[in-house]
Design a protein around this motif. Structure first.
Motif, PDB file in Angstrom:
ATOM      1  N   ALA A  46       7.127   8.241  -3.609  1.00  0.00           N
ATOM      2  CA  ALA A  46       6.240   8.022  -2.464  1.00  0.00           C
ATOM      3  C   ALA A  46       6.995   8.101  -1.137  1.00  0.00           C
ATOM      4  O   ALA A  46       6.467   8.634  -0.157  1.00  0.00           O
ATOM      5  CB  ALA A  46       5.529   6.677  -2.588  1.00  0.00           C
ATOM      6  N   ILE A  47       8.224   7.607  -1.089  1.00  0.00           N
ATOM      7  CA  ILE A  47       8.986   7.616   0.167  1.00  0.00           C
ATOM      8  C   ILE A  47       9.302   9.044   0.613  1.00  0.00           C
ATOM      9  O   ILE A  47       9.484   9.309   1.793  1.00  0.00           O
ATOM     10  CB  ILE A  47      10.280   6.764   0.065  1.00  0.00           C
ATOM     11  CG1 ILE A  47      10.917   6.526   1.441  1.00  0.00           C
ATOM     12  CG2 ILE A  47      11.311   7.417  -0.839  1.00  0.00           C
ATOM     13  CD1 ILE A  47      10.351   5.389   2.205  1.00  0.00           C
ATOM     14  N   LYS A  48       9.312   9.972  -0.325  1.00  0.00           N
ATOM     15  CA  LYS A  48       9.620  11.380  -0.023  1.00  0.00           C
ATOM     16  C   LYS A  48       8.371  12.189   0.305  1.00  0.00           C
ATOM     17  O   LYS A  48       8.466  13.366   0.616  1.00  0.00           O
ATOM     18  CB  LYS A  48      10.327  12.024  -1.217  1.00  0.00           C
ATOM     19  CG  LYS A  48      11.667  11.423  -1.537  1.00  0.00           C
ATOM     20  CD  LYS A  48      12.235  12.016  -2.803  1.00  0.00           C
ATOM     21  CE  LYS A  48      13.511  11.305  -3.193  1.00  0.00           C
ATOM     22  NZ  LYS A  48      13.973  11.722  -4.514  1.00  0.00           N
ATOM     23  N   THR A  49       7.203  11.548   0.227  1.00  0.00           N
ATOM     24  CA  THR A  49       5.934  12.253   0.370  1.00  0.00           C
ATOM     25  C   THR A  49       5.170  11.731   1.580  1.00  0.00           C
ATOM     26  O   THR A  49       4.966  10.518   1.710  1.00  0.00           O
ATOM     27  CB  THR A  49       5.074  12.039  -0.900  1.00  0.00           C
ATOM     28  OG1 THR A  49       5.838  12.410  -2.041  1.00  0.00           O
ATOM     29  CG2 THR A  49       3.788  12.831  -0.843  1.00  0.00           C
ATOM     30  N   THR A  83      -0.009  -7.428  -7.704  1.00  0.00           N
ATOM     31  CA  THR A  83      -1.239  -8.191  -7.531  1.00  0.00           C
ATOM     32  C   THR A  83      -1.674  -8.036  -6.070  1.00  0.00           C
ATOM     33  O   THR A  83      -0.863  -7.697  -5.204  1.00  0.00           O
ATOM     34  CB  THR A  83      -1.021  -9.684  -7.852  1.00  0.00           C
ATOM     35  OG1 THR A  83      -0.050 -10.223  -6.952  1.00  0.00           O
ATOM     36  CG2 THR A  83      -0.590  -9.889  -9.300  1.00  0.00           C
ATOM     37  N   ARG A  84      -2.927  -8.277  -5.811  1.00  0.00           N
ATOM     38  CA  ARG A  84      -3.479  -8.061  -4.457  1.00  0.00           C
ATOM     39  C   ARG A  84      -2.714  -8.841  -3.385  1.00  0.00           C
ATOM     40  O   ARG A  84      -2.506  -8.357  -2.283  1.00  0.00           O
ATOM     41  CB  ARG A  84      -4.941  -8.462  -4.442  1.00  0.00           C
ATOM     42  CG  ARG A  84      -5.559  -8.424  -3.063  1.00  0.00           C
ATOM     43  CD  ARG A  84      -7.017  -8.603  -3.171  1.00  0.00           C
ATOM     44  NE  ARG A  84      -7.535  -7.281  -3.510  1.00  0.00           N
ATOM     45  CZ  ARG A  84      -8.618  -6.761  -3.000  1.00  0.00           C
ATOM     46  NH1 ARG A  84      -9.325  -7.459  -2.161  1.00  0.00           N
ATOM     47  NH2 ARG A  84      -9.012  -5.573  -3.327  1.00  0.00           N
ATOM     48  N   ALA A 131      -2.304  -4.197   1.056  1.00  0.00           N
ATOM     49  CA  ALA A 131      -2.673  -3.492   2.297  1.00  0.00           C
ATOM     50  C   ALA A 131      -1.510  -3.525   3.286  1.00  0.00           C
ATOM     51  O   ALA A 131      -1.169  -2.505   3.900  1.00  0.00           O
ATOM     52  CB  ALA A 131      -3.926  -4.100   2.907  1.00  0.00           C
ATOM     53  N   ALA A 132      -0.881  -4.679   3.430  1.00  0.00           N
ATOM     54  CA  ALA A 132       0.251  -4.810   4.348  1.00  0.00           C
ATOM     55  C   ALA A 132       1.462  -4.009   3.861  1.00  0.00           C
ATOM     56  O   ALA A 132       2.268  -3.538   4.676  1.00  0.00           O
ATOM     57  CB  ALA A 132       0.616  -6.282   4.520  1.00  0.00           C
ATOM     58  N   MET A 133       1.590  -3.839   2.553  1.00  0.00           N
ATOM     59  CA  MET A 133       2.712  -3.058   2.024  1.00  0.00           C
ATOM     60  C   MET A 133       2.648  -1.609   2.503  1.00  0.00           C
ATOM     61  O   MET A 133       3.686  -0.994   2.765  1.00  0.00           O
ATOM     62  CB  MET A 133       2.731  -3.114   0.495  1.00  0.00           C
ATOM     63  CG  MET A 133       3.185  -4.433  -0.047  1.00  0.00           C
ATOM     64  SD  MET A 133       3.153  -4.451  -1.855  1.00  0.00           S
ATOM     65  CE  MET A 133       3.405  -6.192  -2.150  1.00  0.00           C
ATOM     66  N   VAL A 134       1.453  -1.064   2.609  1.00  0.00           N
ATOM     67  CA  VAL A 134       1.300   0.319   3.077  1.00  0.00           C
ATOM     68  C   VAL A 134       1.899   0.445   4.469  1.00  0.00           C
ATOM     69  O   VAL A 134       2.745   1.321   4.718  1.00  0.00           O
ATOM     70  CB  VAL A 134      -0.182   0.758   3.065  1.00  0.00           C
ATOM     71  CG1 VAL A 134      -0.338   2.142   3.682  1.00  0.00           C
ATOM     72  CG2 VAL A 134      -0.745   0.734   1.648  1.00  0.00           C
ATOM     73  N   GLU A 135       1.514  -0.424   5.372  1.00  0.00           N
ATOM     74  CA  GLU A 135       2.038  -0.383   6.742  1.00  0.00           C
ATOM     75  C   GLU A 135       3.544  -0.613   6.766  1.00  0.00           C
ATOM     76  O   GLU A 135       4.275   0.086   7.467  1.00  0.00           O
ATOM     77  CB  GLU A 135       1.345  -1.435   7.596  1.00  0.00           C
ATOM     78  CG  GLU A 135      -0.123  -1.182   7.845  1.00  0.00           C
ATOM     79  CD  GLU A 135      -0.771  -2.330   8.602  1.00  0.00           C
ATOM     80  OE1 GLU A 135      -0.074  -2.963   9.443  1.00  0.00           O
ATOM     81  OE2 GLU A 135      -1.957  -2.591   8.351  1.00  0.00           O
ATOM     82  N   HIS A 136       3.998  -1.605   6.036  1.00  0.00           N
ATOM     83  CA  HIS A 136       5.413  -1.963   6.003  1.00  0.00           C
ATOM     84  C   HIS A 136       6.283  -0.781   5.556  1.00  0.00           C
ATOM     85  O   HIS A 136       7.263  -0.434   6.222  1.00  0.00           O
ATOM     86  CB  HIS A 136       5.608  -3.163   5.063  1.00  0.00           C
ATOM     87  CG  HIS A 136       7.018  -3.592   4.886  1.00  0.00           C
ATOM     88  ND1 HIS A 136       7.694  -4.338   5.819  1.00  0.00           N
ATOM     89  CD2 HIS A 136       7.889  -3.380   3.863  1.00  0.00           C
ATOM     90  CE1 HIS A 136       8.922  -4.569   5.390  1.00  0.00           C
ATOM     91  NE2 HIS A 136       9.067  -4.001   4.204  1.00  0.00           N
ATOM     92  N   GLU A 175      -2.670   1.981  -0.619  1.00  0.00           N
ATOM     93  CA  GLU A 175      -3.000   0.685  -1.210  1.00  0.00           C
ATOM     94  C   GLU A 175      -3.287   0.839  -2.698  1.00  0.00           C
ATOM     95  O   GLU A 175      -2.905  -0.014  -3.501  1.00  0.00           O
ATOM     96  CB  GLU A 175      -4.186   0.042  -0.498  1.00  0.00           C
ATOM     97  CG  GLU A 175      -4.404  -1.375  -0.975  1.00  0.00           C
ATOM     98  CD  GLU A 175      -5.362  -2.188  -0.123  1.00  0.00           C
ATOM     99  OE1 GLU A 175      -5.555  -3.365  -0.463  1.00  0.00           O
ATOM    100  OE2 GLU A 175      -5.914  -1.655   0.856  1.00  0.00           O
ATOM    101  N   GLU A 176      -3.935   1.929  -3.081  1.00  0.00           N
ATOM    102  CA  GLU A 176      -4.208   2.167  -4.512  1.00  0.00           C
ATOM    103  C   GLU A 176      -2.904   2.288  -5.300  1.00  0.00           C
ATOM    104  O   GLU A 176      -2.804   1.798  -6.424  1.00  0.00           O
ATOM    105  CB  GLU A 176      -5.051   3.430  -4.699  1.00  0.00           C
ATOM    106  CG  GLU A 176      -6.435   3.344  -4.114  1.00  0.00           C
ATOM    107  CD  GLU A 176      -6.463   3.524  -2.579  1.00  0.00           C
ATOM    108  OE1 GLU A 176      -5.521   4.112  -2.000  1.00  0.00           O
ATOM    109  OE2 GLU A 176      -7.428   3.049  -1.958  1.00  0.00           O
ATOM    110  N   GLY A 177      -1.920   2.953  -4.719  1.00  0.00           N
ATOM    111  CA  GLY A 177      -0.623   3.086  -5.380  1.00  0.00           C
ATOM    112  C   GLY A 177       0.034   1.734  -5.595  1.00  0.00           C
ATOM    113  O   GLY A 177       0.488   1.413  -6.695  1.00  0.00           O
ATOM    114  N   PHE A 178       0.082   0.929  -4.537  1.00  0.00           N
ATOM    115  CA  PHE A 178       0.676  -0.403  -4.675  1.00  0.00           C
ATOM    116  C   PHE A 178      -0.124  -1.265  -5.643  1.00  0.00           C
ATOM    117  O   PHE A 178       0.454  -2.043  -6.404  1.00  0.00           O
ATOM    118  CB  PHE A 178       0.789  -1.090  -3.309  1.00  0.00           C
ATOM    119  CG  PHE A 178       1.934  -0.571  -2.478  1.00  0.00           C
ATOM    120  CD1 PHE A 178       3.247  -0.854  -2.812  1.00  0.00           C
ATOM    121  CD2 PHE A 178       1.698   0.219  -1.369  1.00  0.00           C
ATOM    122  CE1 PHE A 178       4.304  -0.374  -2.059  1.00  0.00           C
ATOM    123  CE2 PHE A 178       2.737   0.712  -0.599  1.00  0.00           C
ATOM    124  CZ  PHE A 178       4.058   0.414  -0.944  1.00  0.00           C
ATOM    125  N   ALA A 179      -1.446  -1.130  -5.647  1.00  0.00           N
ATOM    126  CA  ALA A 179      -2.301  -1.948  -6.517  1.00  0.00           C
ATOM    127  C   ALA A 179      -2.075  -1.648  -7.999  1.00  0.00           C
ATOM    128  O   ALA A 179      -2.396  -2.480  -8.848  1.00  0.00           O
ATOM    129  CB  ALA A 179      -3.765  -1.748  -6.155  1.00  0.00           C
TER     130      ALA A 179
END
Length: 151
Positions: free
Chosen positions: A40-43, A57-58, A74-79, A49-53
């Motif tokens: 994911a970091i290369k893309t 856990t939420r 959700a916050a992980m996506v931004e981070h 959020e679906e990927g992290f989920a």
């Protein structure tokens, strides 16, 4: 067969089976998440959020050096999008240097190689992930950054 010999054989089988399980960290949710994360970091737009989920856990939290870095998928996506935007490359080295599972925890010692502003770095991370119902509920790592080597 003598009962002492039978008990000895059974004990040896359980000891070796437990050791093999403890050392085999190649197939668990943390390793699988890190493999996904490396891709994911290369893309562009790789963090969703679906990927992290799929792996967290939420309301999962990531704690580094005693400080909560991020909470919730959700916050992980931004981070992690911020990290992606501010680095030239990042790779979580797999397989782990060391890793084992015990109960609902996955313990690990692993490396992260990164390049930011033309400078290569290596971070050493050690800690654990708490697993709830097959997903990561908490990542709690201690991190140490190597001093950059002179060129």
């Amino acid at each position: 067969m003598n009962s002492y010999v039978r008990m000895g054989i059974i004990t040896i089988i359980f000891l070796f089976a437990g050791t093999a399980h403890a050392e085999d960290s190649s197939e668990n949710v943390l390793v699988n998440m890190f493999a996904w994360w490396n891709a994911a970091i290369k893309t562009e737009n790789g963090f969703t959020e679906e990927g992290f989920a799929r792996y967290f856990t939420r309301d999962a939290a990531i704690v580094i050096n005693g400080k909560e870095s991020v909470r919730g998928t959700a916050a992980m996506v931004e981070h992690f999008n911020r990290i992606q935007a501010n680095t030239e490359s990042v790779e979580i080295v797999l397989p782990f240097e060391e890793g084992f599972e015990s109960g609902n925890r996955i313990f690990t010692y692993h490396l992260i190689h990164a390049r930011e502003n033309g400078v290569d770095s290596t971070s050493h991370l050690m800690g654990y992930a708490v697993i709830e119902e097959g997903k990561i509920a908490l990542v709690n790592f201690v991190s140490y950054d190597e001093e950059p080597s002179p060129k």
